[in-house]
Design an enzyme around this catalytic site. Structure first.
Site, PDB file in Angstrom:
ATOM      1  N   GLU A 417     -35.587  18.080 -85.220  1.00 19.97           N
ATOM      2  CA  GLU A 417     -35.808  16.764 -84.613  1.00 19.97           C
ATOM      3  C   GLU A 417     -34.811  15.728 -85.118  1.00 19.97           C
ATOM      4  O   GLU A 417     -35.182  14.586 -85.433  1.00 19.97           O
ATOM      5  CB  GLU A 417     -37.255  16.308 -84.837  1.00 19.97           C
ATOM      6  CG  GLU A 417     -38.250  17.250 -84.203  1.00 19.97           C
ATOM      7  CD  GLU A 417     -39.691  16.753 -84.214  1.00 19.97           C
ATOM      8  OE1 GLU A 417     -39.975  15.717 -84.833  1.00 19.97           O
ATOM      9  OE2 GLU A 417     -40.531  17.403 -83.567  1.00 19.97           O
ATOM     10  N   GLU A 493     -41.520  24.403 -82.235  1.00 22.74           N
ATOM     11  CA  GLU A 493     -42.648  23.777 -82.931  1.00 22.74           C
ATOM     12  C   GLU A 493     -43.708  23.482 -81.882  1.00 22.74           C
ATOM     13  O   GLU A 493     -43.409  22.845 -80.873  1.00 22.74           O
ATOM     14  CB  GLU A 493     -42.173  22.506 -83.634  1.00 22.74           C
ATOM     15  CG  GLU A 493     -43.084  22.084 -84.755  1.00 22.74           C
ATOM     16  CD  GLU A 493     -42.500  20.924 -85.547  1.00 22.74           C
ATOM     17  OE1 GLU A 493     -41.378  21.058 -86.067  1.00 22.74           O
ATOM     18  OE2 GLU A 493     -43.167  19.894 -85.616  1.00 22.74           O
TER      19      GLU A 493
HETATM   20  C1  GAL Z   1     -43.105  17.141 -85.715  1.00 24.67           C
HETATM   21  C2  GAL Z   1     -42.219  17.269 -86.950  1.00 24.67           C
HETATM   22  C3  GAL Z   1     -42.969  17.891 -88.101  1.00 24.67           C
HETATM   23  C4  GAL Z   1     -44.308  17.232 -88.253  1.00 24.67           C
HETATM   24  C5  GAL Z   1     -45.068  17.351 -86.963  1.00 24.67           C
HETATM   25  C6  GAL Z   1     -46.476  16.807 -87.015  1.00 24.67           C
HETATM   26  O1  GAL Z   1     -42.582  16.274 -84.794  1.00 24.67           O
HETATM   27  O2  GAL Z   1     -41.108  18.071 -86.663  1.00 24.67           O
HETATM   28  O3  GAL Z   1     -42.226  17.792 -89.270  1.00 24.67           O
HETATM   29  O4  GAL Z   1     -44.098  15.903 -88.570  1.00 24.67           O
HETATM   30  O5  GAL Z   1     -44.359  16.654 -85.980  1.00 24.67           O
HETATM   31  O6  GAL Z   1     -47.084  16.921 -85.763  1.00 24.67           O
END
Ligand code: GAL
Length: 824
Positions: A417, A493
């Site tokens: 990100e 993710e």
């Molecule tokens: C994502 C991020 C993670 C964590 C997650 C929580 O956007 O990459 O590190 O913060 O959100 O939902």
């Protein structure tokens, strides 16, 4: 030449070696350090008096010792990880080693390390997650006293999660001869693999720091998984003083055994340098023989077979042990994940400890190793962006050089990100980092996790990596795969569903936060960017060419207590609202490793009913005062159908897919209202105390069942160690689960009782926890309140002291209990 050997003796804080006997020694340098958690002037000086400092052994994380406090950023765990920490160690190196090379190796130092030996400044290394080595030889006093000093200075507001603090990974002394394989100096590749033969190329750097030119031999041997030599080759070596040369002996391994998730077998390349008679170096590189292909439209092909990534993102902390590396704690985490059906790990968002990859190689887990959480653009005031320009190339190259021989590693992620996604020319940095990866390892693909969509595609960043990853964009998979059929798309993710083990709030409704600071475990709640697991299952099923997913996260981790806390601008980013919520609820298991319901939802998708039928039931069945009221009951199973029973009476059979469960889904980007999940079975059950039970069926036959009884009041404790025999090495652990039971032995799912611990015999209680993400009790006290019926005690063996370790647990009004663990 004699072989170098050592006898590590810790006498006061001294460390000494005896005679030389091995060609290369890698000696643990963990014992006998002095520590001070504050600024100390001239503490780098060898004559500094550290006799009043605390003595300890590494790995050590000073922040996990606490105390929790609202003044420490809750976003990174509410623990005192910033400030200054000094570590010093006094040691002797025997005079016999004066013709050897001696280097110190840190697997990682959190954060901003500065290192001195005998008053000489060796260097600084800001990034806490990278390993590094310094040659000590020119500055050592052979045969007498040496002092190494390390200053660490982790900054506040430097991490979006709990980073830990200190010399939190293992530390080594590497003793070699002047002609040797330098640090991370081999790279094993397998250019061709067939059932008959594998070609193994062992690219080997040799460094000569002798005073005159040398003519030597390089012998390379391949040992099979049983340790038998299966291939050997020798080459002449000619090096001038100060020269490093690279040789690439290629060997053939007949009938290679493939490293696979189902058969994680390791070969070893043994590199030896000899002068015809004596061995000058012996360097071992474990590796695996496997083919990894990414086929457009098909996905990941491992050894010719399609494998979908059922992965988890993992932060590096080990729960109540903090960031301090421990092999058994690492192995346990990964075993728990594997039991859920996980076949891959994403090391979010930094290089992992060497132990993680060692265990993944051994267990058969695929790994995406990730380098950075930011590049030049800051996400937080004191993030890695401060060091990016000066250090990114060195850090990225070192990460790959360290990790590229692990068969478990299947791709490199250059970032998570990163905010450059939003920049028109952000692709330039992506290309630069991608090229560094290719330079160090042309055999693996690169990836990155993008959360800006379509910006990351439009601005050209996605096209710069081999495997574009989308974070939280299931609704975009169809569009992207249709538009870019050649891409290897990854759900890098996913989900970010939140829940607290054993907590159920009724009625089922979506809420942002709850006064309890916990999150209901009906697996429906998440932040605005999140999706329940079911939505991800559905869109992945609809786009089979997507490589698979990495859920956020496998384990709960310290810090990021979403949905609690928020940005407080007055304190420049502190997340202190809703204190004491201090750790995440994203995990499929809690901070102790106890499964939440979600663990079973993933297990129902990621395991095969034919091999391991499973069924899971929620919520608990202790709803006193709710008699006659409707309780939603969910069943997760990998079987096609299940039946629910209350007090022996069937409440009907349901089929997955045909009988769906309406989930109230009000996540961002989802405008379809309720979602009818084919992945859960549910019944609305008027509450009546007694036994709730489910049976799962395959082809009409019962294959799994789960039941629980309404429990009476707490009457006793039960202790179950995960291992009752451990090694007496001062580092092996037994994780003991404490359960609260009623008179009849039923689990009490609401019991929060204070349990006190006593350890007798050759062991120590090193941590306690209960998985409550809003508890400020110390992880290091000899007492812990159970949380929803469970607590955890972690026992460590004492080095060299075998015998029975006994753990006694007591709680007022409950029958005390003890358990024995053998330390051998
Ligand atoms: C994502 C991020 C993670 C964590 C997650 C929580 O956007 O990459 O590190 O913060 O959100 O939902």
């Amino acid at each position: 030449m004699k072989r170098l050997s050592h006898l590590a003796c810790t006498l006061l804080s001294f460390f000494c070696f005896t005679a030389l006997i091995e060609a290369r020694e890698r000696v643990s340098f963990n014992e006998g350090w002095r520590f001070l958690n504050e600024e100390a002037e001239e503490a780098q000086s060898s004559s500094f008096d550290d006799s009043q400092w605390r003595t300890l052994n590494l790995p050590h994380d000073w922040a996990i010792e606490g105390p929790f406090d609202v003044k420490y950023n809750a976003r990174s765990g509410g623990l005192p990880f910033h400030g200054t920490g000094w570590y010093r160690k006094t040691f002797e190196v025997p005079a016999e080693l004066k013709n050897s090379k001696v280097a110190v190796e840190f697997d990682g130092a959190m954060y901003n390390a500065h290192v001195w030996i005998n008053d000489h400044f060796l260097g600084a290394r800001p990034f806490g997650y990278i390993g590094f080595e310094y040659d000590l030889t020119p500055y050592l006093n052979f045969g007498s006293r040496n002092v190494i000093a390390v200053k660490l200075a982790p900054e506040d507001l430097s991490s979006r999660w709990y980073p830990g603090a200190g010399l939190y990974r293992n530390t080594w002394l590497n003793i070699t001869t002047p002609v040797r394989v330098p640090h991370w100096g081999t790279f094993v590749t397998t250019p061709t693999i067939s059932d008959e033969l594998a070609e193994v190329r062992v690219r080997t750097e040799i460094l000569s720091e002798g005073k005159s030119p040398v003519a030597l031999q390089l012998h390379t041997t391949i040992l099979d998984p049983e340790g038998k030599a299966v291939s050997e080759t020798s080459l002449p070596l000619h090096l001038l003083p100060g020269e490093t040369r690279t040789y690439s002996p290629t060997l053939e391994v007949p009938q290679p055994q493939r490293w696979d998730v189902t058969n994680p077998v390791l070969y070893t390349a043994v590199t030896r340098i000899t002068d015809g008679k004596l061995e000058l170096d012996r360097y071992e590189t474990p590796f695996g023989i496997r083919t990894v292909e990414y086929r457009a439209g098909e996905g990941l092909i491992l050894n010719g077979r399609h494998v979908r990534i059922n992965g988890v993102c993992m932060h590096h902390d080990l729960g109540a042990l903090g960031a301090a590396v421990n092999m058994r704690a690492t192995e346990r985490q990964l075993e728990i994940m594997q039991a859920m059906g996980v076949n891959s790990i994403r090391t979010a968002h930094n290089p992992p400890s060497p132990e993680v990859l060692e265990v993944c190689d051994r267990l058969g887990l695929l790994v995406q190793v990730e380098a950075f959480d930011c590049w030049q653009m800051a996400k937080i005031p004191n993030g890695y962006n401060k060091f990016f320009d000066a250090w990114h190339e060195r850090d990225l190259r070192d990460m790959i050089r360290r990790d590229r021989n692990h068969p478990s590693v299947i791709m490199w992620s250059i970032g998570n990100e990163i905010l450059e996604q939003g920049k028109k020319d952000g692709w330039k940095l992506a290309r630069h980092l991608h090229r560094i990866c290719k330079d160090e390892d042309p055999t693996r693909l690169t990836s990155a996790g993008f959360n800006y969509y379509p910006a990351s595609v439009k601005n050209g960043l996605a096209a710069e990596v081999d495997i574009p990853g989308l974070n939280y964009k299931p609704l975009a998979y169809a569009e992207v795969t249709a538009q870019y059929p050649d891409w290897h798309l990854l759900a890098s993710e996913t989900s970010s569903c939140t829940s607290t083990r054993g907590v159920y709030h009724l009625p089922i409704e979506k809420y942002k936060t709850h006064p309890s600071l916990h999150v209901t475990s009906y697996d429906l709640i998440g932040p605005s960017w999140a999706y329940p697991p079911d939505i991800e299952f559905r869109f992945l099923a609809e786009t089979p060419s997507v490589l698979g997913e990495y859920i956020w996260t496998g384990f709960d981790y310290l810090g990021e207590p979403t949905p609690y806390g928020g940005r407080d601008n007055s304190t420049n980013g502190y997340w202190n609202d809703d204190w004491p919520a201090r750790s995440s609820s994203f995990g499929a298991v809690d901070l102790c490793g106890f499964p939440k319901d979600r663990f079973f939802l993933y297990q129902s998708q990621w395991t095969d009913v034919k091999y391991k039928p499973m069924v899971h039931l929620l919520p608990h069945w202790n709803w006193e005062g709710m008699e006659g009221r409707t309780i939603p009951v969910y069943v997760y199973t990998n079987a096609p159908e299940a039946e629910l029973f209350l007090n022996g009476k069937s409440l009907g059979r349901k089929k997955k897919g045909a009988d769906t469960t309406a989930l109230k889904v009000a996540f961002n980007n989802w405008d379809e209202g309720d979602y009818n999940s084919p992945y859960r079975l549910s019944w609305d059950v008027p509450y009546q105390a007694g036994e709730l039970k489910t049976i799962a069926y395959l082809d009409g036959k019962a294959v799994a069942e789960k039941a629980f009884q309404t429990a009476g009041s707490p009457a006793k404790l039960a202790l179950s160690p995960d291992r009752s025999v451990i090694a007496a090495d001062g580092s092996d652990l037994s994780f003991v689960t404490i359960r609260v039971l009623d008179q009849n032995g039923n689990f009490c799912p609401l019991a929060n009782v204070q349990v006190n611990f006593r350890v007798d015999g050759p062991g120590e209680l090193i941590a306690v926890d209960n998985g409550d993400s809003a508890s400020t009790e110390s992880f290091q006290a000899p007492t812990r309140k159970t949380f929803n019926g469970l607590a955890l005690a972690v026992i460590r063996s004492k080095k060299g002291e075998a015998g029975a370790i006994s753990l006694t647990a007591t709680a007022s009004n409950l029958t005390p209990i003890h358990v024995e663990i053998q330390s051998k």
